[in-house]
Design an enzyme around this catalytic site. Structure first.
Site, short mmCIF file in Angstrom:
data_model
loop_
_atom_site.label_atom_id
_atom_site.label_comp_id
_atom_site.label_asym_id
_atom_site.label_seq_id
_atom_site.Cartn_x
_atom_site.Cartn_y
_atom_site.Cartn_z
N ARG A 1 -8.70 1.75 -1.52
CA ARG A 1 -8.76 0.62 -0.62
C ARG A 1 -9.11 1.07 0.79
NH1 ARG A 1 -6.21 -3.83 -1.24
NH2 ARG A 1 -5.32 -4.27 -3.25
N ASP B 1 0.82 0.17 -8.80
CA ASP B 1 -0.52 0.55 -8.31
C ASP B 1 -0.40 1.57 -7.17
OD1 ASP B 1 0.70 -1.50 -6.78
OD2 ASP B 1 -1.20 -1.90 -5.77
N GLU B 2 -1.44 2.34 -7.02
CA GLU B 2 -1.65 3.18 -5.83
C GLU B 2 -0.42 4.00 -5.43
OE1 GLU B 2 -4.96 0.80 -3.31
OE2 GLU B 2 -2.99 -0.14 -3.32
N SER B 3 0.25 4.56 -6.42
CA SER B 3 1.40 5.44 -6.11
C SER B 3 0.84 6.83 -5.86
CB SER B 3 2.39 5.42 -7.28
OG SER B 3 2.90 4.13 -7.45
N LEU B 4 0.11 6.96 -4.78
CA LEU B 4 -0.72 8.15 -4.56
C LEU B 4 0.10 9.37 -4.15
CD1 LEU B 4 -3.67 6.41 -2.64
CD2 LEU B 4 -3.36 6.71 -5.10
#
Ligand code: ACM
Length: 536
Positions: free
Chosen positions: A3, A335-338
């Site tokens: 994103r 989501d997006e658990s970076l």
């Protein structure tokens, strides 16, 4: 795909100017639309042979009272007529289970009467929404053209998501969005209730969340939260419009706000060079433990995966939410658990999804969670990759189907409603291959997105609206309409190629005919120059 958040822009003035300037003066009813314009396209529609039904103040409305009230309200908004119900000729609103499957309906309109039959209350409600679209001005009068419609949804789940975390939106705005979504036959409101920027629901078991983590929104705008009564009011209003509410508590990432209330549950922010770039480009500063986050970066936060207190927290939160949510689904994000290792992510998702399943609910998770081998089998996956998948996102989505569950499709480069339009106000972001035209929102076919799956693997379609730049109800209208109608058609109407109505040319002409109805309902749609708007 990562994103990339754009700057916030207020659009109210631009909206008014565009509305005044953008409408084309005349109908351009090309192609298929000698038929009345219905959106989403019905399964079957045929012109009747005879004269139209003429409406007047004395038109009788008989049958189911809720459907009659909904019809009287929309007729009054659209035509100014208050139907007294005293005349001989009338509209008959019935429920008859032999009509067809769940949510299906039939309309027979002729000079002497209009009969709407729903297979159930939802089907009758959708018949009324179609009837509202059939109201046609004829000189000084209003008519319903002679028509025969038989209609039923393609997919059981047809949703919109509203992010109330990046910008908080009050109950009245949410109710307005429910009205709008239901008018195009959508039946699920997914509320993204929590994110790094705020926690928007009071819970008795964890009161500090609303007290300490709801005060602000992106850019330092005001925050807010729903009381439990507010939430119940939203659920009841949705039910009256034949919608379920799907609450999302996003985890283990997107949880900076949790740390404001319960610091012992949250890891310190993890900031890499890419995130610094995003922060430099869009402002908002670096996330700091204990300080509300007002920027646009994602992926820096995580709950503590190895701490049992985290799972006590999740059990409390989902337990309280399950008790207030009659719908079958609880969304756990994922989501997006970076900043979480793959191993930690997998063990977290397995436990969180099991907690929801043990509450008797069906977990829903964004597609990344498909990488977690221990995920509860019943978990529905929500795909948010592109129409043409990249980076193995389709692989993760297929894992839910391999488990015996289904998918909700939310392709970001088609039906993320927060993407900028190609022309018009600068509101919205562009990271998902944006700007996103109305044609791109329309021109995709659900069964073609993830290879190897078919309609039976697809629970439905959902159009998310993230709100980094979306502050007001007017902003919501502008970003959602007309693209929400494209998502509705993907979810409700026959598959592309199986109906003459399922083409971009037909869709744009039909949507153009809805402009006056939307205006009379107070919907401030974006007057996109891709659509031949009809004016009255
Ligand atoms: C998402 O857009 N991160 C689901």
């Amino acid at each position: 795909m990562t994103r990339r958040r754009g700057p916030a822009v207020t659009a109210a003035a631009l909206l008014v100017a565009a509305l005044l300037a953008g409408c084309t003066p005349a109908a351009q009813n090309g192609g298929t639309v000698s038929l009345p314009a219905v959106v989403p396209a019905p399964a079957s529609i045929e012109r009747g042979q005879g004269k139209p039904f003429r409406l007047h103040g004395g038109t009788a409305v008989a049958g189911e009272t809720d459907a009659a009230a909904a019809l009287l309200a929309v007729v009054e908004a659209r035509t100014g007529l208050t139907l007294t119900g005293e005349g001989r000729l009338g509209v008959d609103l019935r429920v008859d289970p032999s009509t067809g499957g769940p949510e299906s309906y039939r309309i027979t309109a002729e000079a002497a009467s209009v009969v709407v039959t729903g297979a159930d209350a939802a089907g009758l409600f959708y018949g009324v929404q179609t009837l509202a679209q059939l109201l046609t001005r004829d000189g000084e009068e209003w008519i319903i053209p002679a028509v025969e419609i038989t209609d039923a949804p393609r997919f059981a789940y047809r949703g919109v998501m509203l992010d109330v975390a990046r910008h908080f939106h009050p109950v009245e705005t949410v109710k307005g969005y429910i009205d709008r979504a239901a008018s195009v036959k959508l039946n699920a409101l997914h509320l993204h209730l929590t994110d790094d920027q705020g926690w928007r629901l009071h819970l008795d078991s964890r009161p500090k969340l609303a007290e300490r983590a709801s005060g602000t929104s992106v850019g330092g705008d005001p925050g807010g939260f729903y009381t439990k009564d507010d939430y119940r009011e939203i659920v009841a209003y949705a039910a009256a419009n034949h919608m379920i509410v799907v609450p999302e508590i996003d985890m283990p990432g997107h949880t900076h706000a949790v740390g404001l209330a319960y610091p012992e549950l949250a890891e310190a922010p993890s900031i890499d060079e890419h995130m610094r770039e995003v922060i430099r480009a869009y402002g908002g500063g670096e996330p700091t433990p204990g300080v509300p986050y007002e920027g646009l970066a994602v992926g820096f936060s995580s709950l503590r995966i190895d701490d049992e207190a985290t799972y006590d927290f999740i059990a409390d939160v989902f337990g309280e939410l399950a008790a207030m949510t009659p719908g079958p689904y609880l969304h756990l994000g994922g989501d997006e658990s970076l900043s979480t290792t793959d191993e930690d992510f997998a063990s977290f998702i397995a436990r969180a999804s099991a907690i929801i399943a043990d509450l008797g609910k069906t977990p829903v998770a964004w597609h990344e969670a498909g990488a977690a081998s221990g995920i509860a089998d019943t978990t529905v996956g929500q795909y948010w990759g592109f129409v043409t998948p990249t980076g193995g996102m389709d692989e993760r989505a297929r894992a839910f189907v391999a488990n015996g569950s289904q998918l909700i499709l939310s392709p970001a480069d088609a039906i993320y409603l927060d993407m900028q339009y190609p022309s018009g106000p600068e509101l919205g972001l562009t990271w998902a291959n944006g700007p996103t035209s109305v044609e791109r929102a329309y021109a995709w076919e659900p069964s073609d997105v993830i290879s190897g799956i078919d309609d039976s693997d697809i629970l439905g379609v959902e159009a998310p609206l993230w709100t980094e730049t979306v502050r007001t109800a007017a902003d919501i209208d502008l970003m959602a309409f007309p693209r929400i109608a494209a998502a509705a058609e993907a979810g409700w109407s026959p598959a592309t190629g199986t109906s003459d109505l399922r083409t971009w040319e037909s869709f744009r002409a039909r949507v153009g005919e809805l402009g006056p109805l939307w205006t009379s309902l107070g919907i401030g749609f974006h007057p996109s120059d891709e659509i031949p708007w009809v004016t009255e």
